[in-house]
Write a protein that holds these residues in place. Structure first.
Motif, PDB file in Angstrom:
ATOM      1  N   PRO A  21      62.453-109.036 -17.561  1.00 19.93           N
ATOM      2  CA  PRO A  21      62.619-108.150 -16.193  1.00 19.93           C
ATOM      3  C   PRO A  21      61.854-106.802 -16.453  1.00 19.93           C
ATOM      4  CG  PRO A  21      64.828-108.037 -17.534  1.00 19.93           C
ATOM      5  CD  PRO A  21      63.930-109.039 -18.230  1.00 19.93           C
ATOM      6  N   ALA A  22      61.411-106.431 -15.572  1.00 22.28           N
ATOM      7  CA  ALA A  22      60.708-105.255 -15.426  1.00 22.28           C
ATOM      8  C   ALA A  22      61.489-103.992 -15.634  1.00 22.28           C
ATOM      9  CB  ALA A  22      59.844-104.950 -13.852  1.00 22.28           C
ATOM     10  N   PRO A  23      60.992-102.875 -16.246  1.00 23.59           N
ATOM     11  CA  PRO A  23      61.780-101.733 -16.355  1.00 23.59           C
ATOM     12  C   PRO A  23      62.814-101.351 -15.204  1.00 23.59           C
ATOM     13  CG  PRO A  23      59.741-101.405 -17.536  1.00 23.59           C
ATOM     14  CD  PRO A  23      59.653-102.713 -16.732  1.00 23.59           C
ATOM     15  N   ARG A  24      62.147-101.210 -14.125  1.00 25.57           N
ATOM     16  CA  ARG A  24      62.910-100.874 -13.130  1.00 25.57           C
ATOM     17  C   ARG A  24      63.921-101.936 -12.567  1.00 25.57           C
ATOM     18  NH1 ARG A  24      58.215-103.117 -10.910  1.00 25.57           N
ATOM     19  NH2 ARG A  24      58.350-104.831  -9.423  1.00 25.57           N
ATOM     20  N   VAL A  25      64.151-103.006 -12.972  1.00 31.06           N
ATOM     21  CA  VAL A  25      65.150-104.044 -12.819  1.00 31.06           C
ATOM     22  C   VAL A  25      66.382-103.634 -13.641  1.00 31.06           C
ATOM     23  CG1 VAL A  25      65.844-106.393 -12.837  1.00 31.06           C
ATOM     24  CG2 VAL A  25      63.539-105.464 -12.074  1.00 31.06           C
ATOM     25  N   ILE A  26      66.048-103.143 -14.760  1.00 35.89           N
ATOM     26  CA  ILE A  26      67.109-102.598 -15.950  1.00 35.89           C
ATOM     27  C   ILE A  26      67.524-101.272 -15.225  1.00 35.89           C
ATOM     28  CG2 ILE A  26      67.690-101.980 -18.134  1.00 35.89           C
ATOM     29  CD1 ILE A  26      66.900-105.156 -17.716  1.00 35.89           C
ATOM     30  N   THR A  27      66.499-100.315 -15.017  1.00 35.86           N
ATOM     31  CA  THR A  27      67.219 -98.827 -14.849  1.00 35.86           C
ATOM     32  C   THR A  27      67.884 -98.811 -13.580  1.00 35.86           C
ATOM     33  OG1 THR A  27      64.983 -98.565 -13.948  1.00 35.86           O
ATOM     34  CG2 THR A  27      65.181 -98.051 -16.292  1.00 35.86           C
ATOM     35  N   LYS A  28      67.767 -99.742 -12.822  1.00 35.80           N
ATOM     36  CA  LYS A  28      68.434 -99.660 -11.477  1.00 35.80           C
ATOM     37  C   LYS A  28      70.136 -99.676 -11.506  1.00 35.80           C
ATOM     38  CE  LYS A  28      68.159-104.426  -9.691  1.00 35.80           C
ATOM     39  NZ  LYS A  28      67.526-105.192  -8.678  1.00 35.80           N
ATOM     40  N   GLU A  29      70.491-100.158 -12.625  1.00 38.58           N
ATOM     41  CA  GLU A  29      71.924-100.516 -12.973  1.00 38.58           C
ATOM     42  C   GLU A  29      72.495 -99.279 -13.010  1.00 38.58           C
ATOM     43  OE1 GLU A  29      73.135-102.854 -16.149  1.00 38.58           O
ATOM     44  OE2 GLU A  29      71.906-104.376 -15.557  1.00 38.58           O
ATOM     45  N   ARG A  30      73.672 -98.775 -12.346  1.00 41.38           N
ATOM     46  CA  ARG A  30      74.492 -97.659 -12.375  1.00 41.38           C
ATOM     47  C   ARG A  30      76.023 -97.996 -12.794  1.00 41.38           C
ATOM     48  NH1 ARG A  30      74.367 -96.617  -7.456  1.00 41.38           N
ATOM     49  NH2 ARG A  30      72.813 -98.503  -6.976  1.00 41.38           N
ATOM     50  N   THR A  31      76.784 -97.010 -13.015  1.00 36.23           N
ATOM     51  CA  THR A  31      78.125 -97.101 -13.402  1.00 36.23           C
ATOM     52  C   THR A  31      79.116 -96.384 -12.485  1.00 36.23           C
ATOM     53  OG1 THR A  31      78.393 -95.361 -14.685  1.00 36.23           O
ATOM     54  CG2 THR A  31      77.848 -97.672 -15.698  1.00 36.23           C
ATOM     55  N   ARG A  32      78.615 -95.654 -11.507  1.00 36.07           N
ATOM     56  CA  ARG A  32      79.254 -94.821 -10.370  1.00 36.07           C
ATOM     57  C   ARG A  32      78.511 -95.044  -8.874  1.00 36.07           C
ATOM     58  NH1 ARG A  32      83.077 -90.995 -12.409  1.00 36.07           N
ATOM     59  NH2 ARG A  32      82.910 -90.744 -14.498  1.00 36.07           N
TER      60      ARG A  32
END
Length: 208
Positions: A21-32
């Motif tokens: 996956p592209a980096p933006r696909v990973i970094t879009k995850e959030r916990t709040r």
């Protein structure tokens, strides 16, 4: 048949096929919850809830109510009311054994979705139940979800399906619900009785 199946058996093989996956696909995850998530939940009238039992058996249950039915309690917690249904409680029974849940929130006409993964509990009463009353129905049960992962999912699957394009809709491609019910399970009712059951008065039973 089994001899002709080329099965994927490792993540390495999976990655060889799909890539990474592209980096933006990973970094879009959030916990709040972000303010945009709250806006989405306030506009969504429908979600799908995926659960799995202790033995690994799975269930996906649809939940629908007026927009904003998923109540935001704080930036890591939402609650979903239970309404009158078929009483199977497949997903709820799974949660009693395994609290992990996955949710997809949909807004009609929008091609992206909001995904929430977390841990759930069944609540039989709480002060916030008073904020979940619809057409006089105060839920007897609510699903409390503690968010562990949240992100917006891309549009491609809805675009491929042409889900919101009326010209692609073919509701007549399958029989009406009364015919399906009579066909797939033993039913004592006649087809006429089932057609009346699924007729206009069906809507009067949505909240009791």
């Amino acid at each position: 048949m089994q001899d002709t199946l080329a099965e994927v058996k490792s993540e390495a093989e999976l990655r060889e096929l799909l890539g990474t996956p592209a980096p933006r696909v990973i970094t879009k995850e959030r916990t709040r919850l972000h303010g945009r998530d709250v806006e989405w939940l306030a506009a969504s009238p429908f979600c799908l809830i995926a659960t799995s039992g202790a033995d690994g058996t799975c269930d996906v249950s649809p939940k629908g109510d007026p927009p904003g039915f998923a109540l935001v309690l704080d930036d890591t917690t939402i609650a979903i009311p239970e309404r009158p249904g078929n009483k199977r409680a497949d997903g709820f029974r799974n949660i009693l054994a395994n609290p992990h849940v996955g949710l997809i929130f949909v807004i009609p006409g929008r091609k992206e979705t909001l995904r929430i993964n977390g841990r759930a509990r069944l609540i039989r009463d709480a002060p916030f139940f008073d904020d979940m009353i619809v057409k006089g129905h105060r839920p007897q049960l609510a699903l409390l979800v503690e968010i562990e992962q949240i992100f917006f999912h891309c549009m491609k699957s809805f675009m491929r399906a042409r889900l919101w394009e009326p010209e692609s809709w073919r509701p007549e491609a399958v029989p009406p619900p009364a015919v399906i019910a009579k066909s797939v399970q033993p039913r004592a009712e006649t087809l006429d009785e089932l057609e009346r059951y699924y007729g206009p008065q069906y809507e009067t039973r949505l909240y009791g």
